[in-house]
Design a protein around this motif. Structure first.
Motif, short mmCIF file in Angstrom:
data_model
loop_
_atom_site.label_atom_id
_atom_site.label_comp_id
_atom_site.label_asym_id
_atom_site.label_seq_id
_atom_site.Cartn_x
_atom_site.Cartn_y
_atom_site.Cartn_z
N TYR A 103 1.03 -1.32 -0.25
CA TYR A 103 0.30 -0.17 -0.04
C TYR A 103 1.13 1.25 0.01
O TYR A 103 0.01 2.26 0.45
CB TYR A 103 -0.60 -0.42 1.17
N THR A 104 1.85 1.14 -0.72
CA THR A 104 2.99 2.74 -0.64
C THR A 104 2.83 2.94 -2.65
O THR A 104 3.91 3.49 -2.42
CB THR A 104 4.57 2.52 -0.44
N VAL A 105 2.15 2.92 -3.40
CA VAL A 105 1.88 2.29 -4.44
C VAL A 105 1.68 3.83 -4.99
O VAL A 105 1.04 4.61 -4.31
CB VAL A 105 0.39 1.34 -5.23
N GLN A 106 2.52 4.52 -5.80
CA GLN A 106 2.25 5.78 -6.65
C GLN A 106 1.77 5.86 -7.94
O GLN A 106 1.59 4.98 -8.80
CB GLN A 106 3.53 6.38 -7.12
N PRO A 107 1.36 6.90 -8.61
CA PRO A 107 0.51 6.85 -9.62
C PRO A 107 1.52 6.32 -10.73
O PRO A 107 1.56 6.29 -12.07
CB PRO A 107 0.13 8.14 -9.79
N SER A 108 3.26 6.23 -10.72
CA SER A 108 4.40 6.25 -11.77
C SER A 108 4.57 4.60 -11.02
O SER A 108 4.17 3.65 -12.31
CB SER A 108 4.78 6.92 -11.82
N ASN A 109 3.49 4.06 -11.10
CA ASN A 109 3.64 2.53 -10.53
C ASN A 109 3.33 1.43 -11.97
O ASN A 109 2.91 1.82 -12.68
CB ASN A 109 2.54 1.71 -9.92
N THR A 110 4.56 0.64 -12.65
CA THR A 110 4.69 0.39 -13.31
C THR A 110 4.00 -1.25 -13.56
O THR A 110 3.66 -0.87 -14.86
CB THR A 110 5.88 -0.20 -13.97
N GLN A 111 2.79 -1.28 -12.73
CA GLN A 111 2.05 -2.20 -12.91
C GLN A 111 0.65 -1.95 -13.02
O GLN A 111 -0.32 -2.38 -13.31
CB GLN A 111 2.16 -3.37 -11.65
N LEU A 112 0.40 -0.65 -13.31
CA LEU A 112 -1.54 -0.11 -12.86
C LEU A 112 -1.47 0.33 -14.63
O LEU A 112 -2.96 0.02 -15.33
CB LEU A 112 -0.93 1.35 -12.05
N ALA A 113 -0.42 0.69 -15.55
CA ALA A 113 -1.17 1.12 -16.95
C ALA A 113 -1.50 -0.37 -17.38
O ALA A 113 -2.75 -0.59 -18.16
CB ALA A 113 -0.30 1.32 -17.78
N ASN A 114 -1.08 -1.29 -17.53
CA ASN A 114 -1.75 -2.62 -18.94
C ASN A 114 -2.54 -3.08 -18.08
O ASN A 114 -3.57 -3.39 -19.15
CB ASN A 114 -0.38 -3.01 -19.11
N PRO A 115 -2.80 -3.51 -16.93
CA PRO A 115 -4.06 -4.40 -16.93
C PRO A 115 -5.52 -2.98 -16.87
O PRO A 115 -6.19 -3.67 -17.41
CB PRO A 115 -4.54 -4.57 -15.32
N TYR A 116 -4.92 -2.28 -16.72
CA TYR A 116 -6.21 -0.64 -17.17
C TYR A 116 -6.28 -1.13 -18.35
O TYR A 116 -7.76 -0.67 -18.83
CB TYR A 116 -5.53 0.34 -16.49
N ALA A 117 -5.43 -1.10 -19.16
CA ALA A 117 -5.36 -0.54 -20.35
C ALA A 117 -6.54 -1.67 -21.24
O ALA A 117 -6.87 -1.64 -22.54
CB ALA A 117 -4.14 -0.42 -21.56
N GLN A 118 -5.58 -2.73 -21.14
CA GLN A 118 -6.27 -4.34 -21.21
C GLN A 118 -8.23 -4.77 -21.08
O GLN A 118 -8.43 -5.01 -21.96
CB GLN A 118 -5.97 -5.62 -20.77
N LEU A 119 -8.24 -4.41 -20.00
CA LEU A 119 -9.29 -4.24 -19.27
C LEU A 119 -10.16 -3.56 -20.43
O LEU A 119 -11.94 -3.78 -20.60
CB LEU A 119 -9.92 -3.87 -17.60
N TYR A 120 -10.21 -1.84 -20.81
CA TYR A 120 -10.81 -1.01 -21.18
C TYR A 120 -10.59 -2.25 -23.17
O TYR A 120 -11.39 -2.15 -24.02
CB TYR A 120 -10.18 0.66 -21.79
#
Length: 599
Positions: free
Chosen positions: A100-117
């Motif tokens: 729970y120290t995640v920041q908006p630049s976290n490398t694991q956030l972008a691609n799952p979000y994109a794949q869901l869309y």
């Protein structure tokens, strides 16, 4: 009708192509890189072509950016059952998500979000075009039936994609038609309640389009039980607590005043599934995983109502890292063994509960299948384990992909949702609610599901609060390690409380205080065994002399403090950490989006 050109995935079960997604612009997460580009006149001209397009929608559930690892084994942790990969936070990827120290630049956030869309975009195409096909109205009975089913599948898949987005990010942009029809691809966030209402209506429609299990062949496609179970799950989330950027308690966990309406939806949908009889519990809890999921077989009782079908091979072909990233390691070195069972969770089980030793695996496994015990603080989750996979090659393989499916919804979850909704609506447990939870408990203790058993059934006369507490515990014991717990705790507004309680319990366990006073420092297992056999009890002090023909594992030690107590959910902040931040790239390209919740 007049078709316009669009891109689709033309995929088959044997040849699923993965997604290569980036986020240079907002429009890109509504599009996909096509394997082939066809006009809709071609794609939506006959049933076989539509089937390939629907398989492409299913594919958005799979792989590293789907339930192959990130949505199943990164995002749901830490919780009061398990920890994510060991180590200090600060890697700007999976450890920061778990701690729970995640920041908006976290490398694991972008691609799952994109794949869901991307899945939403493909589902929107199917939902828009299938009902407009001439065959939908005038085809043969078989063609109309098949197209109706695929229409229902697309509605259900879109609901699952949006549900996953909402439970991780809260309010999000909402699109319900193909991107070329959208007048604004740079939308602001839509209130999640508005999205939930559409999803609940879509699933009500889909339940009339999709057949029941037993009316069609047995495979991983969506059937009516899955549609109704997902509708029940979404209704409970709509009626539960969530972190809100606006409202009467801005920036805090809130629950709508009309929540009972949604508990009623959940109760009614679960009742339909239960009374239909198309799904039932497997008599053996272990068999659900060892003999079905890990054996690459369809569970014969229909207990696994919906599972994400992994094609096998690599992330690019829609596989999963289940059994490699988590579970026992090979020879102590091959595989990540990344997810840790909390000792407090292990000891929360009744010693007689068979689910403990399915959910918790205190060992590695050798290339010959021999058990190599692990210390208590390194115990891994066990529902997806290398030595239960039917292909013997995995015991000598460095491969990362084993083709294990991810169970999205099981029948036991339906029984527990029903019991929870009954208790809420009736102001206390009912006979039907007792029966539902007791079926799950009896199976967990190896008893006959349909017969009352005073040794395991919940006692009569529980209050509403007491019965709810029993539900909270039972869902943990039954569904542990299946990516559900963190989100349950959020919708009950218990995540903060349970994290704080777990930290205190871990300290008590290390200090052998209270109920942990007599736990052993060492536990002995049978040597040269292909199954973990406790020779000495994990509930009693170890003997002064090691038993013969045994191997030992360190048990209660200060290592629990350094690897768990000091790190578990270390950065959790109430009224912030319940949701993830949007990735920085999204805000860079879309000024209509806001970064909420204190990120």
């Amino acid at each position: 009708m007049k078709f316009r050109k669009l891109t689709v995935y033309a995929l088959s079960t044997a040849m699923l192509a993965g997604l290569s997604l980036t986020l240079p612009a907002c429009k890109d997460y509504l599009e996909v890189d096509p394997v082939s580009s066809f006009s809709p006149e071609y794609v939506f001209s006959n049933v076989p072509n539509v089937q390939k397009q629907i398989l492409g929608i299913y594919n958005a559930l799979t792989g590293d950016n789907g339930y192959g690892i990130r949505l199943s084994m990164y995002y749901p942790l830490d919780n009061d059952e398990m920890m994510g990969q060991s180590g200090n936070p600060g890697d700007n990827e999976r450890r920061d998500i778990a701690r729970y120290t995640v920041q908006p630049s976290n490398t694991q956030l972008a691609n799952p979000y994109a794949q869901l869309y991307s899945g939403i975009e493909k589902a929107n195409q199917a939902i828009y075009y299938i009902p407009k096909m001439q065959l939908y109205a005038t085809g043969t009975d078989t063609e109309k039936r098949d197209l109706r089913r695929m229409h229902g599948e697309a509605l259900t898949l879109r609901a699952q994609f949006y549900f996953e987005l909402i439970r991780n990010w809260g309010d999000i942009p909402f699109y319900t038609q193909p991107s070329y029809l959208e007048t604004d691809l740079y939308k602001s966030k839509t209130n999640r309640d508005e999205i939930y209402e559409v999803l609940l209506a879509d699933l009500a429609e889909a339940s009339n389009l999709v057949p029941w299990r037993g009316e069609v062949g047995s495979d991983e496609r969506i059937t009516q039980g899955a549609v109704r179970a997902l509708r029940a799950r979404i209704a409970l989330f709509r009626g539960g607590y969530s972190l809100r950027p606006t409202g009467p308690k801005t920036g805090e966990m809130q629950r709508g005043s009309d929540y009972r309406k949604y508990y009623q939806i959940a109760r009614d949908e679960c009742e339909v599934i239960i009374k239909r009889g198309a799904h039932r519990l497997n008599p053996s809890f272990q068999s659900v995983f060892k003999d079905a999921i890990d054996a690459h077989r369809i569970e014969p009782n229909g207990e696994v109502i919906w599972e994400v079908a992994m094609a096998g091979g690599t992330s690019a072909t829609g596989d999963s890292k289940l059994g490699y990233y988590n579970g026992p390691r090979l020879n102590g070195s091959v595989g990540n063994g990344a997810l840790s069972i909390l000792p407090t969770y292990f000891y929360s089980f009744d010693p007689r509960d068979t689910r403990r030793d399915v959910t918790a695996a205190p060992y590695n496994v050798s290339s010959a299948g021999i058990i190599q015990p692990r210390p208590l603080h390194q115990m891994v989750d066990g529902k997806f384990r290398r030595d239960w996979i039917t292909n013997p090659a995995v015991l000598t393989s460095n491969a990362q992909y084993f083709g294990l499916n991810w169970p999205l919804i099981r029948y036991s979850d339906v029984l527990l949702m029903f019991a929870e909704a009954e208790n809420e609506l009736a102001g206390g447990p009912t006979a039907e609610g007792y029966d539902a939870i007791n079926q799950v408990r009896r199976r967990g203790f190896g008893k006959t599901v349909s017969s009352s058993d005073v040794t395991v059934d919940l006692p009569a006369g529980l209050s509403q609060t007491e019965f709810f507490s029993a539900i909270v515990n039972e869902r943990s014991w039954e569904l542990g390690g299946e990516g559900i717990r963190k989100y349950d705790l959020i919708r009950w507004n218990l995540l903060d409380q349970r994290i704080r309680e777990t930290k205190e319990e871990l300290k008590a366990l290390v200090g052998k205080q209270g109920k942990y006073a007599n736990l052993p420092s060492t536990v002995y297992f049978a040597a040269n065994s292909t199954t973990p056999v406790y020779v000495t009890s994990p509930y009693e002090a170890a003997p002064a002399t090691a038993p013969t023909n045994t191997v030992s594992a360190a048990w209660i030690s200060n290592n629990i403090t350094t690897t768990m107590t000091d790190l578990f959910a270390v950065g959790f902040t109430k009224n912030k950490s319940e949701l993830l931040p949007l990735h920085t790239s999204l805000l860079d390209v879309n000024s209509n989006l806001s970064q909420d919740y204190g990120y």
